[in-house]
Design a protein around this motif. Sequence first.
Motif, PDB file in Angstrom:
ATOM      1  N   SER A  33       0.277  -1.263   0.351  1.00  0.00           N
ATOM      2  CA  SER A  33      -0.334  -0.101   0.108  1.00  0.00           C
ATOM      3  C   SER A  33       1.101   1.208   0.259  1.00  0.00           C
ATOM      4  N   GLY A  34       1.827   1.190   1.054  1.00  0.00           N
ATOM      5  CA  GLY A  34       2.862   2.217   0.649  1.00  0.00           C
ATOM      6  C   GLY A  34       3.731   2.681  -0.550  1.00  0.00           C
ATOM      7  N   PHE A  35       3.607   1.313  -1.008  1.00  0.00           N
ATOM      8  CA  PHE A  35       4.023   1.162  -2.082  1.00  0.00           C
ATOM      9  C   PHE A  35       4.480   2.182  -3.161  1.00  0.00           C
ATOM     10  N   LEU A  36       2.510   1.737  -3.474  1.00  0.00           N
ATOM     11  CA  LEU A  36       1.826   2.436  -4.145  1.00  0.00           C
ATOM     12  C   LEU A  36       1.383   3.219  -3.920  1.00  0.00           C
ATOM     13  N   GLN A  37       1.078   4.344  -2.793  1.00  0.00           N
ATOM     14  CA  GLN A  37       0.225   5.459  -2.660  1.00  0.00           C
ATOM     15  C   GLN A  37       1.708   6.819  -3.201  1.00  0.00           C
ATOM     16  N   MET A  38       2.941   6.487  -2.679  1.00  0.00           N
ATOM     17  CA  MET A  38       4.121   7.261  -3.026  1.00  0.00           C
ATOM     18  C   MET A  38       5.104   6.681  -3.806  1.00  0.00           C
ATOM     19  N   GLY A  39       4.648   5.650  -4.137  1.00  0.00           N
ATOM     20  CA  GLY A  39       4.854   5.545  -5.563  1.00  0.00           C
ATOM     21  C   GLY A  39       5.216   6.611  -6.725  1.00  0.00           C
ATOM     22  N   MET A  40       3.933   7.004  -7.109  1.00  0.00           N
ATOM     23  CA  MET A  40       3.793   7.509  -8.036  1.00  0.00           C
ATOM     24  C   MET A  40       3.431   9.405  -7.889  1.00  0.00           C
ATOM     25  N   VAL A  41       4.343   9.140  -7.001  1.00  0.00           N
ATOM     26  CA  VAL A  41       4.819  11.016  -7.111  1.00  0.00           C
ATOM     27  C   VAL A  41       5.420  11.410  -7.634  1.00  0.00           C
ATOM     28  N   PRO A  42       6.827  10.500  -7.618  1.00  0.00           N
ATOM     29  CA  PRO A  42       7.672  11.167  -8.250  1.00  0.00           C
ATOM     30  C   PRO A  42       7.888  11.108  -9.370  1.00  0.00           C
ATOM     31  N   LEU A  93      -8.221  -5.234  -2.010  1.00  0.00           N
ATOM     32  CA  LEU A  93      -7.061  -5.894  -2.756  1.00  0.00           C
ATOM     33  C   LEU A  93      -7.431  -6.317  -4.182  1.00  0.00           C
ATOM     34  N   ALA A  94      -8.972  -6.738  -4.475  1.00  0.00           N
ATOM     35  CA  ALA A  94      -8.684  -6.994  -5.563  1.00  0.00           C
ATOM     36  C   ALA A  94      -9.412  -5.564  -6.637  1.00  0.00           C
ATOM     37  N   THR A  95      -9.862  -4.785  -5.940  1.00  0.00           N
ATOM     38  CA  THR A  95     -10.043  -3.901  -7.030  1.00  0.00           C
ATOM     39  C   THR A  95      -9.023  -2.921  -6.840  1.00  0.00           C
ATOM     40  N   VAL A  96      -7.893  -2.549  -6.281  1.00  0.00           N
ATOM     41  CA  VAL A  96      -7.009  -1.837  -6.343  1.00  0.00           C
ATOM     42  C   VAL A  96      -6.225  -2.493  -7.504  1.00  0.00           C
ATOM     43  N   ALA A  97      -5.821  -4.105  -7.565  1.00  0.00           N
ATOM     44  CA  ALA A  97      -5.046  -4.032  -8.369  1.00  0.00           C
ATOM     45  C   ALA A  97      -5.779  -3.966  -9.701  1.00  0.00           C
ATOM     46  N   ALA A  98      -7.222  -4.353  -9.700  1.00  0.00           N
ATOM     47  CA  ALA A  98      -8.136  -3.465 -11.109  1.00  0.00           C
ATOM     48  C   ALA A  98      -7.326  -2.227 -11.548  1.00  0.00           C
ATOM     49  N   GLY A  99      -7.341  -0.974 -10.019  1.00  0.00           N
ATOM     50  CA  GLY A  99      -7.226  -0.193 -10.327  1.00  0.00           C
ATOM     51  C   GLY A  99      -5.875   0.200 -10.959  1.00  0.00           C
ATOM     52  N   THR A 100      -4.781  -0.968 -10.840  1.00  0.00           N
ATOM     53  CA  THR A 100      -3.282  -0.213 -10.683  1.00  0.00           C
ATOM     54  C   THR A 100      -2.765  -0.613 -12.206  1.00  0.00           C
ATOM     55  N   CYS A 101      -3.780  -1.566 -12.662  1.00  0.00           N
ATOM     56  CA  CYS A 101      -3.316  -1.882 -13.497  1.00  0.00           C
ATOM     57  C   CYS A 101      -4.494  -1.464 -15.504  1.00  0.00           C
ATOM     58  N   LEU A 102      -5.140  -0.657 -14.175  1.00  0.00           N
ATOM     59  CA  LEU A 102      -5.707   0.422 -15.841  1.00  0.00           C
ATOM     60  C   LEU A 102      -4.919   1.935 -15.720  1.00  0.00           C
ATOM     61  N   VAL A 103      -4.361   2.258 -14.057  1.00  0.00           N
ATOM     62  CA  VAL A 103      -3.020   3.412 -13.874  1.00  0.00           C
ATOM     63  C   VAL A 103      -2.829   3.042 -14.920  1.00  0.00           C
ATOM     64  N   ALA A 104      -1.609   2.128 -15.225  1.00  0.00           N
ATOM     65  CA  ALA A 104      -0.078   1.740 -16.590  1.00  0.00           C
ATOM     66  C   ALA A 104      -0.569   1.724 -17.493  1.00  0.00           C
ATOM     67  N   LEU A 105      -2.270   1.264 -17.766  1.00  0.00           N
ATOM     68  CA  LEU A 105      -2.009   1.016 -19.239  1.00  0.00           C
ATOM     69  C   LEU A 105      -3.192   2.288 -20.030  1.00  0.00           C
ATOM     70  N   LEU A 179       3.682  -0.549 -14.448  1.00  0.00           N
ATOM     71  CA  LEU A 179       2.897  -1.709 -14.477  1.00  0.00           C
ATOM     72  C   LEU A 179       3.830  -2.585 -13.146  1.00  0.00           C
ATOM     73  N   LEU A 180       4.689  -2.206 -12.894  1.00  0.00           N
ATOM     74  CA  LEU A 180       5.796  -2.741 -11.360  1.00  0.00           C
ATOM     75  C   LEU A 180       4.701  -3.106 -10.216  1.00  0.00           C
ATOM     76  N   PRO A 181       4.222  -1.582 -10.153  1.00  0.00           N
ATOM     77  CA  PRO A 181       3.185  -1.696  -8.805  1.00  0.00           C
ATOM     78  C   PRO A 181       2.528  -2.527  -8.887  1.00  0.00           C
ATOM     79  N   ALA A 182       1.486  -2.506 -10.494  1.00  0.00           N
ATOM     80  CA  ALA A 182       0.718  -2.722 -10.809  1.00  0.00           C
ATOM     81  C   ALA A 182       0.862  -4.640 -10.550  1.00  0.00           C
TER      82      ALA A 182
END
Length: 478
Positions: A33-42, A93-105, A179-182
Amino acid sequence: MSAAPTTQNPSGTGTGASVKAVVGLLVLFEFVSGFLQMGMVPLLPKIGDRLGATDSDLSWVVAVQLLAAAVCVPAFGRLGDLHGHRLLLRISLATVAAGTCLVALAPSFEVLLLGRVLQGPLAALLPLEIALVRDRLPVALARRAIARLVGALTVGSLLGALVMGAADEALGDIRLTLLLPAVLTVVCVPVSFLSVPESRRLAAGRVDLPGIALLGAAMIGLLLGVSAAEEKGWLGAPVLGPIGAGAVLLAVFTAVELRRADPLLDLRAMRGRGSAPFYLASFLFGVFFFGSQAPNATFWAADPAETGYGFGLSALSISLMSLPGAVCSVVGSTLTARIAGRTGYRRALVGAFTLVALSFGSFAVLHDAWWQMSLTYAVLGFAVGLALGAMPTVVVEAGDASRSGVATAVYNNVKTLGGAVAGGVFASVLGTLLTADGEAPGERAYVVLWLVAGACALAAAGAVALAHREEGAPAAAR
């Protein structure tokens, strides 16, 4: 609301397995969760370049996720209290995974924002995890486990910003980097089916669907009004209309919740000097914690030859510049129990918020050299880590054990609500106070944001100082 204890252990696991799951797999989820939240910032400046988004638009990348979180956190918390926190953890977790994949693509900025909305349940993970911890462990061990969860969140935040910046530098393709956080979030879904125990005590009642609808509509109205201010000005009908509608809906939501026997948000628990100041501090915490993330990144990435400020940093350089703050945040959260054990949680929070205010004041005055901001960011990180570690413990101990999911959800929801409002307001400021050529936010816009953030931190310190609560005791009856 009284609890309805189950007669058997729903997970079928013993106490040892339960404890191991709490301090093991749950810590893993919070790390991701922390990786995903702050990984977007830079990566925000580069995302803007790829999708044609302005600096003020990028503030909405944070704001829309917080908008979704403001609705998801209490809803998922209440559903967890009723049907099991493990079940809702898996759904989150399933919903977040779907959203993270959508952000990447995402092929467009609008689709990316949709993905960020699906990441809303990310904020529900910690309340659900804390509810499981409190259900399975005695008070002393629960406090340590909560500190470890918050520590995992801050460690994940530290590595997220650093690893994502390095990955972008190595891959040279923002889509591959995203795609890494995805992949990490997708892996968490099957892992959640391994040995995480279900809650043993479930609450009675039902889901407050009218409350969910009213809160969601109110948040949408408020943020639509704030977003329109960037182009229409604050006094126009396109701004005042949605904001007014949102305020009315919030008032209706409050009236409905106070009359319900099983509300979405237990607003009664927020009343009184024992609790209300902490929730006010939580809102202000969200304003400066979430609201400053995107502006800080865009300031550091700005080309001084074009804007007159900034350092022209790449994603990796932004990660390295914020590294001292991330490390100190981990230290602060790790030392929370020790510091609060000596000073008391209230004094620890007052000190933390005061340090935050001084840090933002330093940003406003000293931002011409990267080392000045990086050093100040270290102090800010320690203070934020200390506050992140102390606030959940104070809030969760005020409520009934059978409603711990909702109690923590109220705290997280109020904090994310502050961040969502700040994201919209800060985006409007960045889009209004522009450089002479009107192409980018002016330096004055960032100074205003830092001063506002510092004022919110001072107000949070004052609110906590006014709170009345005995250490380790629930809030007084209301």
